[in-house]
Design an enzyme around this catalytic site. Structure first.
Site, PDB file in Angstrom:
ATOM      1  N   ILE A  15       0.805  -1.291  -0.088  1.00 27.25           N
ATOM      2  CA  ILE A  15      -0.103  -0.031  -0.108  1.00 27.25           C
ATOM      3  C   ILE A  15       0.691   1.203   0.085  1.00 27.25           C
ATOM      4  O   ILE A  15       0.318   2.331  -0.704  1.00 27.25           O
ATOM      5  CB  ILE A  15      -1.096  -0.017   1.272  1.00 27.25           C
ATOM      6  N   SER A  37      11.502   0.439   7.820  1.00 26.84           N
ATOM      7  CA  SER A  37      10.940  -1.138   7.276  1.00 26.84           C
ATOM      8  C   SER A  37      12.138  -2.011   7.580  1.00 26.84           C
ATOM      9  O   SER A  37      13.062  -1.604   7.440  1.00 26.84           O
ATOM     10  CB  SER A  37      10.332  -0.869   5.831  1.00 26.84           C
ATOM     11  N   ARG A  38      11.794  -3.341   7.860  1.00 24.76           N
ATOM     12  CA  ARG A  38      12.781  -4.385   8.059  1.00 24.76           C
ATOM     13  C   ARG A  38      13.211  -4.606   6.688  1.00 24.76           C
ATOM     14  O   ARG A  38      14.531  -4.752   6.776  1.00 24.76           O
ATOM     15  CB  ARG A  38      11.976  -5.488   8.727  1.00 24.76           C
ATOM     16  N   LYS A  91      -5.588   1.680   7.527  1.00 28.39           N
ATOM     17  CA  LYS A  91      -6.757   1.013   7.998  1.00 28.39           C
ATOM     18  C   LYS A  91      -6.538  -0.574   8.131  1.00 28.39           C
ATOM     19  O   LYS A  91      -5.752  -0.915   7.083  1.00 28.39           O
ATOM     20  CB  LYS A  91      -8.260   1.088   7.074  1.00 28.39           C
ATOM     21  N   ASP A 169     -10.912  -7.957   5.984  1.00 29.16           N
ATOM     22  CA  ASP A 169      -9.858  -6.706   5.672  1.00 29.16           C
ATOM     23  C   ASP A 169     -10.439  -5.758   4.487  1.00 29.16           C
ATOM     24  O   ASP A 169     -10.501  -4.452   4.722  1.00 29.16           O
ATOM     25  CB  ASP A 169      -8.703  -7.180   5.125  1.00 29.16           C
TER      26      ASP A 169
HETATM   27  P1  NAP Z   1       2.001  -5.785   3.164  1.00 31.18           P
HETATM   28  O1  NAP Z   1       2.779  -5.218   1.906  1.00 31.18           O
HETATM   29  O2  NAP Z   1       2.101  -7.271   3.313  1.00 31.18           O
HETATM   30  O3  NAP Z   1       2.662  -5.288   4.411  1.00 31.18           O
HETATM   31  C1  NAP Z   1       3.266  -3.646   4.720  1.00 31.18           C
HETATM   32  C2  NAP Z   1       4.811  -3.844   5.197  1.00 31.18           C
HETATM   33  O4  NAP Z   1       4.329  -4.149   6.380  1.00 31.18           O
HETATM   34  C3  NAP Z   1       5.466  -5.018   4.821  1.00 31.18           C
HETATM   35  O5  NAP Z   1       5.941  -4.963   3.445  1.00 31.18           O
HETATM   36  C4  NAP Z   1       6.458  -5.091   5.981  1.00 31.18           C
HETATM   37  O6  NAP Z   1       7.759  -4.388   5.584  1.00 31.18           O
HETATM   38  C5  NAP Z   1       5.600  -4.546   7.086  1.00 31.18           C
HETATM   39  N1  NAP Z   1       5.439  -5.824   8.092  1.00 31.18           N
HETATM   40  C6  NAP Z   1       4.781  -6.675   7.536  1.00 31.18           C
HETATM   41  N2  NAP Z   1       4.807  -7.844   8.616  1.00 31.18           N
HETATM   42  C7  NAP Z   1       5.509  -7.176   9.779  1.00 31.18           C
HETATM   43  C8  NAP Z   1       5.565  -7.252  11.162  1.00 31.18           C
HETATM   44  N3  NAP Z   1       5.340  -8.510  11.547  1.00 31.18           N
HETATM   45  N4  NAP Z   1       6.129  -6.404  11.940  1.00 31.18           N
HETATM   46  C9  NAP Z   1       6.809  -4.993  11.368  1.00 31.18           C
HETATM   47  N5  NAP Z   1       6.322  -4.807  10.027  1.00 31.18           N
HETATM   48  C10 NAP Z   1       5.861  -5.624   9.165  1.00 31.18           C
HETATM   49  O7  NAP Z   1       0.666  -5.328   3.184  1.00 31.18           O
HETATM   50  P2  NAP Z   1      -0.178  -4.150   2.756  1.00 31.18           P
HETATM   51  O8  NAP Z   1      -1.116  -4.597   1.466  1.00 31.18           O
HETATM   52  O9  NAP Z   1       0.690  -2.848   2.149  1.00 31.18           O
HETATM   53  O10 NAP Z   1      -1.109  -3.724   3.825  1.00 31.18           O
HETATM   54  C11 NAP Z   1      -0.742  -3.057   4.840  1.00 31.18           C
HETATM   55  C12 NAP Z   1      -2.019  -2.256   5.488  1.00 31.18           C
HETATM   56  O11 NAP Z   1      -2.548  -1.390   4.453  1.00 31.18           O
HETATM   57  C13 NAP Z   1      -3.055  -3.093   5.935  1.00 31.18           C
HETATM   58  O12 NAP Z   1      -3.403  -2.738   7.287  1.00 31.18           O
HETATM   59  C14 NAP Z   1      -4.077  -3.157   4.697  1.00 31.18           C
HETATM   60  O13 NAP Z   1      -5.508  -3.220   5.268  1.00 31.18           O
HETATM   61  C15 NAP Z   1      -3.927  -1.738   4.408  1.00 31.18           C
HETATM   62  N6  NAP Z   1      -4.301  -1.425   3.117  1.00 31.18           N
HETATM   63  C16 NAP Z   1      -3.758  -2.255   2.115  1.00 31.18           C
HETATM   64  C17 NAP Z   1      -4.464  -2.144   0.593  1.00 31.18           C
HETATM   65  C18 NAP Z   1      -3.907  -3.116  -0.289  1.00 31.18           C
HETATM   66  O14 NAP Z   1      -4.454  -2.973  -1.604  1.00 31.18           O
HETATM   67  N7  NAP Z   1      -2.923  -3.879  -0.287  1.00 31.18           N
HETATM   68  C19 NAP Z   1      -5.339  -1.174   0.463  1.00 31.18           C
HETATM   69  C20 NAP Z   1      -5.752  -0.362   1.513  1.00 31.18           C
HETATM   70  C21 NAP Z   1      -5.010  -0.476   2.847  1.00 31.18           C
HETATM   71  P3  NAP Z   1       9.101  -4.929   5.996  1.00 31.18           P
HETATM   72  O15 NAP Z   1       9.364  -6.336   5.798  1.00 31.18           O
HETATM   73  O16 NAP Z   1       9.799  -4.002   5.275  1.00 31.18           O
HETATM   74  O17 NAP Z   1       9.052  -4.404   7.338  1.00 31.18           O
END
Ligand code: NAP
Length: 308
Positions: A15, A37-38, A91, A169
């Protein structure tokens, strides 16, 4: 114009790349000065492995956007608020209602702003739908949110873990719109389908009632291939309303009355700048409360295993 807000991004993943970076790049209200970020990195600015390292190294930071999955957001938010930084929460704002209440109280004590962002609320036709529904009598309403998890959330293990919410979600996006355009409502029954190998549901059927007895249903399904449905429908005295495309298009009795390109994340950042400058917070927990209630009241069905 006031000075740009110096902001850092935490949790650089899907995101952040899809929405936060493009929105911030065009917004003169902000200067993105660091990321933590990690693994993920943002080009052209200093990157740190943890939020603590970022806050130590970049004391001029005024605000942070926390974009990691919800299960891991509370500790980061607490750290930022304790350092007196304004906090933008992706969110859903947290994994539980009470942890976000705790952050809200902490932000107030620290004199900084907390923003529980709900991007779907800023979809272009949402305000028009709210205005339409406020002008008539609603007879019933239905939320139909059906998408393909393999397409939108490939290999995201957190989303199937406890606190990841599964199909809620995306479902919470529908609830963030519904709680903005419909009268206050509460859940009367729910059925949640859990794949036998997962800790979060892949589908759900939820029934709500408003305090004046209006029925509202919600159907969530994460295995929809082909056309995707992100619709809120209402039968009203002034006709049948269809708010489709996740809030981007409004039709009444089949006639499109509002449609424009979406700009959800630019609008979210505009709102965040507004509350930072006004010295207030914006934390509406109604969508999260409904998800908690669905898990509390819902009957659990075990269904076929899910594999990515
Ligand atoms: P994602 O790419 O899987 O996660 C975002 C980043 O968070 C990961 O790249 C990781 O970066 C970090 N992360 C993952 N696990 C972690 C942990 N255990 N501790 C600390 N950092 C961690 O997910 P995303 O799709 O971006 O979603 C993230 C949020 O945005 C969610 O709440 C989701 O509901 C919301 N969102 C997503 C979308 C969508 O289309 N995907 C749309 C709107 C909102 P590092 O490994 O570099 O730390």
């Amino acid at each position: 114009m006031s000075q740009p807000i110096k902001i850092g991004i935490v949790g650089v993943g899907k995101i952040v790349r899809d929405q936060h970076l493009p929105a911030l790049a065009k917004d003169q209200d902000y200067r993105l000065v660091a990321a933590a970020s990690r693994h993920g990195k943002v080009e052209g600015i200093p990157n740190f492995p943890t939020i603590e390292a970022m806050l130590d190294a970049v004391p001029e930071l005024e605000a942070v956007s926390l974009c990691m999955p919800p299960q891991f957001r509370y500790d980061a938010a607490r750290t930022a608020l304790e350092a007196k930084k304004h906090v933008f929460l992706e969110k859903p704002p947290g994994a539980t209602v009470s942890e976000v209440e705790d952050l809200k109280a902490l932000a107030a004590r620290q004199g900084v702003s907390l923003f529980a962002s709900w991007h779907s609320r800023y979809a272009p036709a949402v305000e028009a739908a709210r205005g339409f529904l406020a002008s008539t009598r609603i007879r019933l309403a239905a939320i139909v949110w059906k998408e393909d998890v393999r397409r939108w959330h490939p290999n995201q293990d957190w989303i199937w873990a406890p606190g990841g919410f599964g199909v809620f979600d995306p479902g919470i996006n529908a609830l963030s719109i519904a709680t903005h355009i419909l009268p206050a409502m509460f859940i009367t029954s729910a059925v949640l389908d859990f794949p036998e190998n997962r800790a979060a549901p892949v589908a759900a059927q939820v029934a709500f009632r408003t305090s004046n007895g209006l029925p509202v249903t919600m159907e969530l399904d994460w295995l929809q291939t082909g056309p995707q449905s992100w619709d809120i429908l209402a039968d009203t005295d002034a006709g049948k309303m269809v708010l489709s495309g996740g809030g981007s298009k409004l039709a009444i009795d089949g006639q499109v009355v509002h449609e424009e390109p979406e700009a959800e994340y630019p609008m979210l950042y505009k709102r965040f700048a507004e509350i930072v400058r006004a010295g207030t917070s914006d934390v509406d927990l109604a969508p999260l409360q409904h998800v908690a209630d669905a898990f509390m009241l819902g009957k659990r069905n075990v269904v076929d295993a899910f594999f990515d």
